[in-house]
Write an enzyme that holds these catalytic residues in place. Structure first.
Site, mmCIF file in Angstrom:
data_model
loop_
_atom_site.group_PDB
_atom_site.id
_atom_site.type_symbol
_atom_site.label_atom_id
_atom_site.label_comp_id
_atom_site.label_asym_id
_atom_site.label_seq_id
_atom_site.Cartn_x
_atom_site.Cartn_y
_atom_site.Cartn_z
ATOM 1 C CG ASP A 54 -2.177 0.743 1.122
ATOM 2 O OD1 ASP A 54 -2.314 1.514 0.164
ATOM 3 O OD2 ASP A 54 -3.052 0.589 2.003
ATOM 4 C CG ASP B 121 -9.538 2.549 -0.361
ATOM 5 O OD1 ASP B 121 -9.139 1.381 -0.503
ATOM 6 O OD2 ASP B 121 -8.890 3.421 0.246
HETATM 7 C C1 DGJ Z 1 -5.800 1.974 1.969
HETATM 8 C C2 DGJ Z 1 -6.226 0.754 1.219
HETATM 9 O O1 DGJ Z 1 -6.748 1.099 -0.029
HETATM 10 C C3 DGJ Z 1 -7.224 -0.028 2.053
HETATM 11 O O2 DGJ Z 1 -7.685 -1.138 1.332
HETATM 12 C C4 DGJ Z 1 -6.581 -0.438 3.344
HETATM 13 O O3 DGJ Z 1 -5.545 -1.342 3.089
HETATM 14 C C5 DGJ Z 1 -6.071 0.784 4.084
HETATM 15 N N1 DGJ Z 1 -5.224 1.588 3.256
HETATM 16 C C6 DGJ Z 1 -5.311 0.375 5.324
HETATM 17 O O4 DGJ Z 1 -4.718 1.428 5.942
#
Ligand code: DGJ
Length: 719
Positions: A473, A543
């Site tokens: 991430d 997301d």
């Molecule tokens: C952003 C990601 O897109 C989410 O799926 C998740 O992993 C969060 N970060 C966790 O902090």
């Protein structure tokens, strides 16, 4: 094939799908300029396009150069349109002139040192033309590399810059590719923001320069490093379209320009706004690669060429051709609030449903119970996970699931042991304040000591437990981006050096753990690009997991990227991002259009939903080879109406997916025609046998259930 007519200095790259013509011609002052008059459907004779190399313009105010299709335009020469190259000498003089000095042809495709790129597995797959241009005054050389794949409508281009002079130069712009097409074209690009990535935008340049770009340190949510030029009458199924994807994950700029002479120019490369590079005598600078895909059969043809190239010759590694596991991710189920037992409850329910991989998301390390600390301290939190990652991984494996783990390796929390030990390791601009976002700073990935730390810290965790999947991430963008490691007027190199450092780290880790499936992510889809896909064959698409919002996001993403690259999960309702309630079936049917998974508390579902989940898992396992590796075709656009439809096809089956957002009173009968169905007979879901041509001509009725948010997945098996 590459045909080099050395007498007339014409180069013709041609296969049965596409032609690209380059022409060297005198500029009137005894110098030889390189023009690119043609990129499009295959030509019989490259001479047929040379009229495009004749300068136009009558009055003295009209520089003839603003009418020519330069292959590598530079600043300061009277072209006036967006340029690719600007090199500054020690006096601050920026005029750059690049003239032809020679060429060679190589079998196969050279690699790009330190950068991701498309590749060949066998030299017979492609030929490369390398043309060298040089500025006699400064000694700057540009080696333009055009690779033609033998049997794909795809050409790649990159430029290697070399300082052959005796003085240091500063590159203010070191672009990657430029094409100038005669006539007016629409400019198509993908724009968005967090949770609404990659909406399709189609505009006319309208005698303007349009630019999409990033100076965020990542390719970003706002613009994607992909664009297309489409004939104004081009549709999904007909018309000329040229797609262009930059194989890069950081700051970029793409311009589309239409000037008064009626041609449309596309340039792609690093973003000159956040870039400069000191090039000492003898040094080289490699600009990122651009992939062009051409189709005269509309946007679907352009996308399909891009999909198969990215899937087969940009993505790499063990997982490139493998069916991807169905996963359950605990993020939306627990956020930071979990322990070993809670995770095992979800994992048990996942195993019962036939799910194959459990992914433990953010919150397993340091003292991270919210997002304000511990990034950089990649040590398991024993309060939450008393048996460690190894214990948890083994327990999950014992249920028959693989175990996956989340990291955010490029970040550092001010409240972390790492920051206390190395406060100089983050990007920062001298003594200016260090502005946090999501309470975090960004590691200076351009530094070798930082790269080595990240490689070792992540590798140590991967060695410590049975980890079969990594979610990588990146949750904030650049601010005050400078580097302590760069002196001597080199601060403008920070952003690109960050990317080079990141790519070194990704190369080292993915090579060291070839069996691990890596998925990249950046606050959802903030770094969805061909550069990341070179190291990690899939990306978390957004997301926003709402099924209706996902229709547009996945549809838009498919303009460039294959479905095998798109993470798509079923999440809880009301949806956490927008509060909408859609049925479990619709959510599953939408997620089936990408790499399928779940992102909800499986231990708290109703028996009816669990039953539906078991059905979905079974269905996905049966058809995922087709949805991940078959040919994907867009049929009805969510940007244009209430019903979205797309299709997958391979030699075994055709799958029609259709989604109606809102029910309509007394609605009209709907049908959709399938497209380019492999010839043969198919068994329809109702048991009837139907021919490929009837599926294309008569189409398929869309008999949605009588409610909002309805969907259909119809599988036609080849008989
Ligand atoms: C952003 C990601 O897109 C989410 O799926 C998740 O992993 C969060 N970060 C966790 O902090």
């Amino acid at each position: 094939m590459i045909f080099a007519d050395t007498a007339n200095k014409i180069f013709h790259l041609r296969n049965r799908h596409v032609s690209l013509v380059l022409r060297v011609q005198p500029d009137g002052n005894g110098e030889q300029e390189l023009l690119l008059p043609y990129l499009g459907s295959p030509l019989d004779d490259p001479a047929s396009c040379l009229y495009l190399c004749a300068p136009r313009g009558g009055a003295s105010f009209d520089s003839p150069r603003q009418t020519l299709p330069y292959a590598c335009p530079t600043d300061g020469r009277g072209d006036y349109r967006p340029a690719l190259v600007c090199a500054e000498d020690r006096h601050g003089q920026r005029c750059t002139e690049l003239f032809y000095t020679g060429y060679r042809v190589e079998k196969g495709k050279p690699t790009l040192k330190g950068l991701p790129a498309a590749y060949v597995e066998d030299d017979a797959e492609a030929d490369t033309l390398l043309i060298t241009l040089r500025d006699g005054l400064t000694g700057l050389e540009a080696e333009l590399r055009y690779t033609l794949y033998a049997d794909r409508p795809v050409i790649t281009e990159s430029i290697l810059y070399r300082n052959t002079g005796s003085e240091t130069l500063t590159l203010r712009n070191a672009g990657s590719a430029c094409v100038t097409l005669p006539g007016r074209y629409d400019f198509i690009h993908l724009h968005g923001a967090w949770a609404k990535e990659r909406a399709v935008e189609r505009v006319s340049p309208a005698r303007l320069t349009r630019e999409i770009s990033s100076c965020r340190g990542a390719s970003g949510h706002e613009h994607n490093p992909f664009a297309a030029l489409a004939a104004s009458d081009a549709t999904e199924f007909a018309g000329e379209c040229l797609g262009a994807a930059l194989v890069y994950s950081g700051d970029f700029a793409i311009t589309a320009d239409e000037n008064a002479y009626g041609s449309t120019r596309l340039t792609l490369g690093l973003n000159p706004r956040s870039f400069s590079w000191r090039l000492n005598p003898g040094e080289v600078f490699q600009a990122p690669e651009v992939i062009f895909s051409f189709s005269d059969k509309g946007l679907n043809g352009m996308s399909q060429a891009m999909h198969s190239l990215i899937r087969q010759r940009v993505c790499r590694g063990t997982w490139r051709d493998r069916e991807r596991p169905i996963l359950i991710n605990n993020w939306e189920a627990t956020y930071f609030n979990f322990d070993h037992d809670k995770i095992m409850k979800i994992a048990q329910a996942a195993a019962d449903a036939g799910i194959e991989l459990f992914v433990l998301d953010d919150g397993w390390f340091g003292k991270r119970n919210n997002d304000d600390c511990s990034l950089g301290d990649w040590v398991v939190n024993r309060e939450k996970l008393p048996h460690g990652l190894d214990g948890l991984g083994q327990d999950i494996n014992a249920l028959g699931l693989k175990f996956g783990l989340w990291f955010e390796p490029e970040m550092i929390s001010p409240d972390s042991d790492l920051y206390r030990a190395h406060p100089d390791w983050c990007l920062h601009a001298g003594s200016r304040r260090r502005t946090t976002a999501r309470q975090q700073l960004i590691l200076d990935m351009g530094r070798t000591d930082v790269q080595d730390y990240v490689i070792e810290a992540i590798s140590a965790v991967l060695r410590s437990a049975p980890i079969g999947y990594v979610k990588w991430d990146m949750n904030r963008n650049f601010l005050e981006a400078g580097s302590d490691a760069l002196t001597d007027g080199r601060q403008g190199e920070t952003a690109h050096r960050y990317m080079l450092g990141l790519y070194r780290v990704l190369e080292a880790i993915t090579r060291a753990f070839p069996e691990v499936l890596f998925e990249s992510c950046s606050g959802g889809g903030g770094r969805f690009d061909a550069g990341m896909l070179h190291y990690m064959p899939q990306t978390w698409t957004s997301d926003d997991t709402d099924a209706v919002a996902r229709l547009s996001i996945q549809y838009g993403t498919s303009l460039c990227y294959p479905t095998s690259a798109m993470g798509a999960h079923v999440s809880a309702v009301p949806n956490h991002q927008i509060g909408r309630v859609t049925g479990m079936k619709m959510r599953g049917d939408v997620a089936l259009g990408g790499n399928f998974g779940y992102e909800l508390d499986l231990s708290a579902q109703t028996p009816e939903d669990m039953e539906e989940i078991r059905r979905q898992v079974k269905q996905v396992k049966a058809i995922r080879r087709t949805t991940q590796q078959g040919v994907f075709t867009r049929l009805l656009s969510p940007f244009e109406g209430n019903v979205t439809a797309w299709q997958f096809a391979d030699e075994t089956r055709v799958i029609l997916c259709a989604y109606r957002v809102l029910n309509l009173p007394n609605g009209e009968p709907l049908r959709v025609r399938l497209h380019d169905v492999p010839q043969g007979l198919y068994k329809a879901p109702d048991g009837q046998t139907v021919s490929s041509s009837d599926l294309e001509r008569a189409g398929v009725p869309l008999l949605f259930d009588h409610h909002d948010f309805a969907s259909l997945v119809m599988v036609f098996e080849r008989v």
